[in-house]
Design a protein around this motif. Structure first.
Motif, PDB file in Angstrom:
ATOM      1  N   ILE A 143      -3.129  -4.246  38.869  1.00 27.77           N
ATOM      2  CA  ILE A 143      -4.308  -4.235  39.725  1.00 27.77           C
ATOM      3  C   ILE A 143      -4.315  -2.850  40.360  1.00 27.77           C
ATOM      4  CG2 ILE A 143      -5.420  -5.221  41.768  1.00 27.77           C
ATOM      5  CD1 ILE A 143      -5.328  -7.133  39.361  1.00 27.77           C
ATOM      6  N   VAL A 144      -5.407  -2.117  40.205  1.00 27.79           N
ATOM      7  CA  VAL A 144      -5.469  -0.743  40.687  1.00 27.79           C
ATOM      8  C   VAL A 144      -6.616  -0.565  41.672  1.00 27.79           C
ATOM      9  CG1 VAL A 144      -4.416   0.225  38.604  1.00 27.79           C
ATOM     10  CG2 VAL A 144      -6.898   0.042  38.750  1.00 27.79           C
ATOM     11  N   LEU A 161      -1.829  -1.063  42.871  1.00 31.76           N
ATOM     12  CA  LEU A 161      -1.638  -1.970  43.998  1.00 31.76           C
ATOM     13  C   LEU A 161      -0.587  -3.034  43.668  1.00 31.76           C
ATOM     14  CD1 LEU A 161      -2.562  -2.899  46.813  1.00 31.76           C
ATOM     15  CD2 LEU A 161      -4.340  -4.226  45.679  1.00 31.76           C
ATOM     16  N   ALA A 162      -0.645  -3.590  42.458  1.00 30.91           N
ATOM     17  CA  ALA A 162       0.275  -4.666  42.074  1.00 30.91           C
ATOM     18  C   ALA A 162       0.281  -4.812  40.557  1.00 30.91           C
ATOM     19  CB  ALA A 162      -0.159  -5.982  42.714  1.00 30.91           C
ATOM     20  N   ARG A 163       1.346  -5.400  40.038  1.00 30.92           N
ATOM     21  CA  ARG A 163       1.377  -5.806  38.631  1.00 30.92           C
ATOM     22  C   ARG A 163       0.862  -7.239  38.581  1.00 30.92           C
ATOM     23  NH1 ARG A 163       3.424  -2.461  34.941  1.00 30.92           N
ATOM     24  NH2 ARG A 163       3.844  -4.032  33.388  1.00 30.92           N
ATOM     25  N   HIS A 164      -0.125  -7.494  37.740  1.00 32.96           N
ATOM     26  CA  HIS A 164      -0.647  -8.862  37.678  1.00 32.96           C
ATOM     27  C   HIS A 164       0.109  -9.734  36.686  1.00 32.96           C
ATOM     28  CE1 HIS A 164      -2.806  -7.815  33.997  1.00 32.96           C
ATOM     29  NE2 HIS A 164      -3.474  -6.864  34.643  1.00 32.96           N
ATOM     30  N   SER A 189      -7.547 -17.768  32.367  1.00 32.79           N
ATOM     31  CA  SER A 189      -7.746 -17.082  33.643  1.00 32.79           C
ATOM     32  C   SER A 189      -7.889 -15.594  33.368  1.00 32.79           C
ATOM     33  CB  SER A 189      -6.575 -17.328  34.603  1.00 32.79           C
ATOM     34  OG  SER A 189      -5.446 -16.578  34.220  1.00 32.79           O
ATOM     35  N   HIS A 190      -8.622 -14.944  34.200  1.00 37.27           N
ATOM     36  CA  HIS A 190      -8.808 -13.505  34.124  1.00 37.27           C
ATOM     37  C   HIS A 190      -8.553 -12.950  35.514  1.00 37.27           C
ATOM     38  CE1 HIS A 190     -10.676 -13.280  30.116  1.00 37.27           C
ATOM     39  NE2 HIS A 190     -11.042 -14.512  30.400  1.00 37.27           N
ATOM     40  N   CYS A 191      -8.024 -11.764  35.580  1.00 34.34           N
ATOM     41  CA  CYS A 191      -7.655 -11.200  36.890  1.00 34.34           C
ATOM     42  C   CYS A 191      -8.845 -11.109  37.838  1.00 34.34           C
ATOM     43  CB  CYS A 191      -7.039  -9.826  36.701  1.00 34.34           C
ATOM     44  SG  CYS A 191      -5.502  -9.904  35.791  1.00 34.34           S
ATOM     45  N   HIS A 192      -9.927 -10.495  37.406  1.00 33.53           N
ATOM     46  CA  HIS A 192     -11.139 -10.348  38.219  1.00 33.53           C
ATOM     47  C   HIS A 192     -10.833 -10.104  39.699  1.00 33.53           C
ATOM     48  CE1 HIS A 192     -14.000 -11.340  35.075  1.00 33.53           C
ATOM     49  NE2 HIS A 192     -13.167 -12.280  34.686  1.00 33.53           N
ATOM     50  N   THR A 194       0.662 -16.321  34.655  1.00 35.94           N
ATOM     51  CA  THR A 194       1.916 -15.597  34.478  1.00 35.94           C
ATOM     52  C   THR A 194       2.915 -16.326  33.584  1.00 35.94           C
ATOM     53  OG1 THR A 194       2.755 -16.551  36.521  1.00 35.94           O
ATOM     54  CG2 THR A 194       1.697 -14.384  36.670  1.00 35.94           C
ATOM     55  N   ASP A 195       2.582 -17.520  33.139  1.00 41.16           N
ATOM     56  CA  ASP A 195       3.433 -18.245  32.194  1.00 41.16           C
ATOM     57  C   ASP A 195       2.548 -19.152  31.339  1.00 41.16           C
ATOM     58  OD1 ASP A 195       2.930 -20.677  33.621  1.00 41.16           O
ATOM     59  OD2 ASP A 195       4.615 -20.262  34.933  1.00 41.16           O
ATOM     60  N   ASP A 196       3.139 -20.024  30.564  1.00 39.11           N
ATOM     61  CA  ASP A 196       2.374 -20.850  29.622  1.00 39.11           C
ATOM     62  C   ASP A 196       1.646 -22.034  30.256  1.00 39.11           C
ATOM     63  OD1 ASP A 196       3.015 -19.240  27.520  1.00 39.11           O
ATOM     64  OD2 ASP A 196       4.623 -20.517  26.767  1.00 39.11           O
ATOM     65  N   THR A 197       1.904 -22.335  31.521  1.00 38.17           N
ATOM     66  CA  THR A 197       1.309 -23.544  32.096  1.00 38.17           C
ATOM     67  C   THR A 197       0.584 -23.357  33.417  1.00 38.17           C
ATOM     68  OG1 THR A 197       3.417 -24.105  33.138  1.00 38.17           O
ATOM     69  CG2 THR A 197       2.988 -25.067  30.981  1.00 38.17           C
ATOM     70  N   HIS A 198       0.726 -22.230  34.081  1.00 34.55           N
ATOM     71  CA  HIS A 198       0.170 -22.089  35.424  1.00 34.55           C
ATOM     72  C   HIS A 198      -0.822 -20.930  35.535  1.00 34.55           C
ATOM     73  CE1 HIS A 198       4.101 -24.065  36.037  1.00 34.55           C
ATOM     74  NE2 HIS A 198       3.413 -24.780  36.910  1.00 34.55           N
ATOM     75  N   ASP A 199      -1.894 -21.191  36.251  1.00 29.22           N
ATOM     76  CA  ASP A 199      -2.806 -20.137  36.687  1.00 29.22           C
ATOM     77  C   ASP A 199      -2.534 -19.953  38.175  1.00 29.22           C
ATOM     78  OD1 ASP A 199      -3.955 -20.058  34.177  1.00 29.22           O
ATOM     79  OD2 ASP A 199      -5.538 -21.446  34.718  1.00 29.22           O
ATOM     80  N   ASN A 200      -2.273 -18.741  38.571  1.00 28.96           N
ATOM     81  CA  ASN A 200      -1.907 -18.461  39.952  1.00 28.96           C
ATOM     82  C   ASN A 200      -2.945 -17.572  40.611  1.00 28.96           C
ATOM     83  OD1 ASN A 200       0.915 -19.632  39.955  1.00 28.96           O
ATOM     84  ND2 ASN A 200       1.017 -18.245  38.208  1.00 28.96           N
ATOM     85  N   ILE A 201      -3.082 -17.719  41.927  1.00 26.30           N
ATOM     86  CA  ILE A 201      -3.974 -16.885  42.713  1.00 26.30           C
ATOM     87  C   ILE A 201      -3.113 -16.062  43.666  1.00 26.30           C
ATOM     88  CG2 ILE A 201      -5.833 -16.867  44.406  1.00 26.30           C
ATOM     89  CD1 ILE A 201      -6.817 -19.468  43.167  1.00 26.30           C
TER      90      ILE A 201
END
Length: 89
Positions: A25-26, A41-44, A53-56, A72-79
């Motif tokens: 994320i820049v 800013l961060a590594r997504h 999911s898309h970073c957006h 970040t893995d095969d089962t979870h979408d994180n915010i």
């Protein structure tokens, strides 16, 4: 834009843009002469594997934080919520 990102979003006064690059994320700051500076800013760490999911990344209403998502893995979408560095505000 002078830097590659998948998506760009601007803050309210168009002085700062946030984007999702391939792995990061820049923030792109724009000075009064139209010059730009890229800050990571961060590594997504999104997998891009399932396209569920898309970073957006986008700014909070007050422009002080960035909200983005990543699978970040095969089962979870994180915010994720990260602060914009004070020196860029």
């Amino acid at each position: 834009m002078p830097f590659y990102c998948n998506h760009y979003y601007a803050n309210a006064d168009l002085s700062l843009f946030v984007g999702d690059a391939v792995k990061d994320i820049v923030l792109i700051s724009v000075d009064e002469n139209g010059g730009t500076k890229l800050t990571t800013l961060a590594r997504h760490n999104t997998t891009w594997k399932y396209q569920r999911s898309h970073c957006h990344p986008n700014f909070s209403w007050d422009g002080k934080k960035i909200l983005y998502s990543a699978d970040t893995d095969d089962t979870h979408d994180n915010i994720f919520l990260v602060e914009v560095p004070k020196e860029l505000l």
